[in-house]
Design a protein around this motif. Sequence first.
Motif, PDB file in Angstrom:
ATOM      1  N   LEU A  44      -5.002  37.060 -13.269  1.00  0.00           N
ATOM      2  CA  LEU A  44      -4.294  35.948 -12.633  1.00  0.00           C
ATOM      3  C   LEU A  44      -4.491  35.904 -11.122  1.00  0.00           C
ATOM      4  O   LEU A  44      -4.564  34.828 -10.524  1.00  0.00           O
ATOM      5  CB  LEU A  44      -2.803  36.045 -12.965  1.00  0.00           C
ATOM      6  CG  LEU A  44      -1.870  34.997 -12.359  1.00  0.00           C
ATOM      7  CD1 LEU A  44      -2.208  33.611 -12.895  1.00  0.00           C
ATOM      8  CD2 LEU A  44      -0.417  35.331 -12.672  1.00  0.00           C
ATOM      9  N   ASN A  45      -4.618  37.050 -10.494  1.00  0.00           N
ATOM     10  CA  ASN A  45      -4.711  37.125  -9.034  1.00  0.00           C
ATOM     11  C   ASN A  45      -6.142  37.220  -8.515  1.00  0.00           C
ATOM     12  O   ASN A  45      -6.353  37.486  -7.341  1.00  0.00           O
ATOM     13  CB  ASN A  45      -3.905  38.332  -8.542  1.00  0.00           C
ATOM     14  CG  ASN A  45      -2.434  38.222  -8.872  1.00  0.00           C
ATOM     15  OD1 ASN A  45      -1.806  37.211  -8.585  1.00  0.00           O
ATOM     16  ND2 ASN A  45      -1.887  39.257  -9.509  1.00  0.00           N
ATOM     17  N   LYS A  46      -7.129  37.011  -9.403  1.00  0.00           N
ATOM     18  CA  LYS A  46      -8.527  37.136  -9.002  1.00  0.00           C
ATOM     19  C   LYS A  46      -9.300  35.889  -9.427  1.00  0.00           C
ATOM     20  O   LYS A  46      -9.807  35.831 -10.545  1.00  0.00           O
ATOM     21  CB  LYS A  46      -9.142  38.394  -9.632  1.00  0.00           C
ATOM     22  CG  LYS A  46      -8.430  39.677  -9.247  1.00  0.00           C
ATOM     23  CD  LYS A  46      -8.996  40.868 -10.018  1.00  0.00           C
ATOM     24  CE  LYS A  46      -8.228  42.139  -9.710  1.00  0.00           C
ATOM     25  NZ  LYS A  46      -8.732  43.286 -10.518  1.00  0.00           N
ATOM     26  N   PRO A  47      -9.408  34.876  -8.561  1.00  0.00           N
ATOM     27  CA  PRO A  47     -10.139  33.657  -8.920  1.00  0.00           C
ATOM     28  C   PRO A  47     -11.578  33.986  -9.338  1.00  0.00           C
ATOM     29  O   PRO A  47     -12.252  34.785  -8.667  1.00  0.00           O
ATOM     30  CB  PRO A  47     -10.118  32.829  -7.638  1.00  0.00           C
ATOM     31  CG  PRO A  47      -8.920  33.334  -6.886  1.00  0.00           C
ATOM     32  CD  PRO A  47      -8.824  34.789  -7.205  1.00  0.00           C
ATOM     33  N   PRO A  48     -12.082  33.383 -10.416  1.00  0.00           N
ATOM     34  CA  PRO A  48     -13.418  33.726 -10.935  1.00  0.00           C
ATOM     35  C   PRO A  48     -14.547  32.987 -10.226  1.00  0.00           C
ATOM     36  O   PRO A  48     -15.368  32.316 -10.858  1.00  0.00           O
ATOM     37  CB  PRO A  48     -13.310  33.323 -12.401  1.00  0.00           C
ATOM     38  CG  PRO A  48     -12.380  32.149 -12.380  1.00  0.00           C
ATOM     39  CD  PRO A  48     -11.377  32.457 -11.310  1.00  0.00           C
ATOM     40  N   ILE A  49     -14.614  33.120  -8.921  1.00  0.00           N
ATOM     41  CA  ILE A  49     -15.667  32.453  -8.151  1.00  0.00           C
ATOM     42  C   ILE A  49     -17.009  33.142  -8.416  1.00  0.00           C
ATOM     43  O   ILE A  49     -17.086  34.361  -8.479  1.00  0.00           O
ATOM     44  CB  ILE A  49     -15.343  32.481  -6.648  1.00  0.00           C
ATOM     45  CG1 ILE A  49     -13.978  31.840  -6.384  1.00  0.00           C
ATOM     46  CG2 ILE A  49     -16.430  31.777  -5.855  1.00  0.00           C
ATOM     47  CD1 ILE A  49     -13.869  30.399  -6.807  1.00  0.00           C
ATOM     48  N   GLY A  50     -18.075  32.347  -8.536  1.00  0.00           N
ATOM     49  CA  GLY A  50     -19.400  32.909  -8.713  1.00  0.00           C
ATOM     50  C   GLY A  50     -19.831  32.955 -10.165  1.00  0.00           C
ATOM     51  O   GLY A  50     -19.236  32.309 -11.030  1.00  0.00           O
ATOM     52  N   ASP A  51     -20.889  33.720 -10.432  1.00  0.00           N
ATOM     53  CA  ASP A  51     -21.432  33.819 -11.781  1.00  0.00           C
ATOM     54  C   ASP A  51     -20.635  34.824 -12.616  1.00  0.00           C
ATOM     55  O   ASP A  51     -19.734  35.493 -12.127  1.00  0.00           O
ATOM     56  CB  ASP A  51     -22.902  34.262 -11.721  1.00  0.00           C
ATOM     57  CG  ASP A  51     -23.779  33.227 -11.034  1.00  0.00           C
ATOM     58  OD1 ASP A  51     -23.443  32.022 -11.127  1.00  0.00           O
ATOM     59  OD2 ASP A  51     -24.782  33.616 -10.406  1.00  0.00           O
TER      60      ASP A  51
END
Length: 213
Positions: free
Chosen positions: A143-150
């Motif tokens: 929840l606290n770690k946006p999945p930016i990138g690949d």
Amino acid sequence: MTTSTWPSTLEERIDRLESIDAIRQLAGKYSLSLDMRDMDAHVNLFAPDIRVGKDKVGRAHFKAWQDQTLRDQFTGTSHHLGQHIIEFVDSGHATGVVYSKNEHECGPEWVIMQMLYWDDYERIDGQWYFRRRLPCYWYATDLNKPPIGDMKMRWPGREPYWGTFHDLFPSWKEFWALRPDKDSLPQVAAPAPLEQFLKTIRRGTPAPKMRVR
């Protein structure tokens, strides 16, 4: 009957509307029975001869696999359904796409997910069932770690991996591969025929195959 002749009568048109509602109820029942861990209610939403893996068939095998998966990976889950597109192949078969935003309690981590289901539905003895559900994932992450990138699929204790959220639809790669000329208007394709939106947006590619876990 094929889509060229069904529905044609008033009775068939009413049957189509009732079938749409039954299939939407099917998707809702899937989420509720899964989240509440009612495995009998859950597996009974699928065809009696549902395939499980490469060489197993039937609801009992599906129940055993689902039970183990839920116990091993999740403390709790919640599946929130979004838009649901349904198109009929004939009066007894349909395909659909359902968006789902999910939350998972995985021990000390709270994993959120965005995905869609590619569904095949079949009417057996007057009742609609899932013939197949293919989960296609965009991301899963704490929840606290946006999945930016690949590699947006990021489960606790696993290496990140690629989901299949966009793989069913060639338009995703086409969009990024081609930048339109700003000085000219783009061409616009003709609208998709009735009951052909999903087939059109997938450019006629073959139906996806279920991954064996």
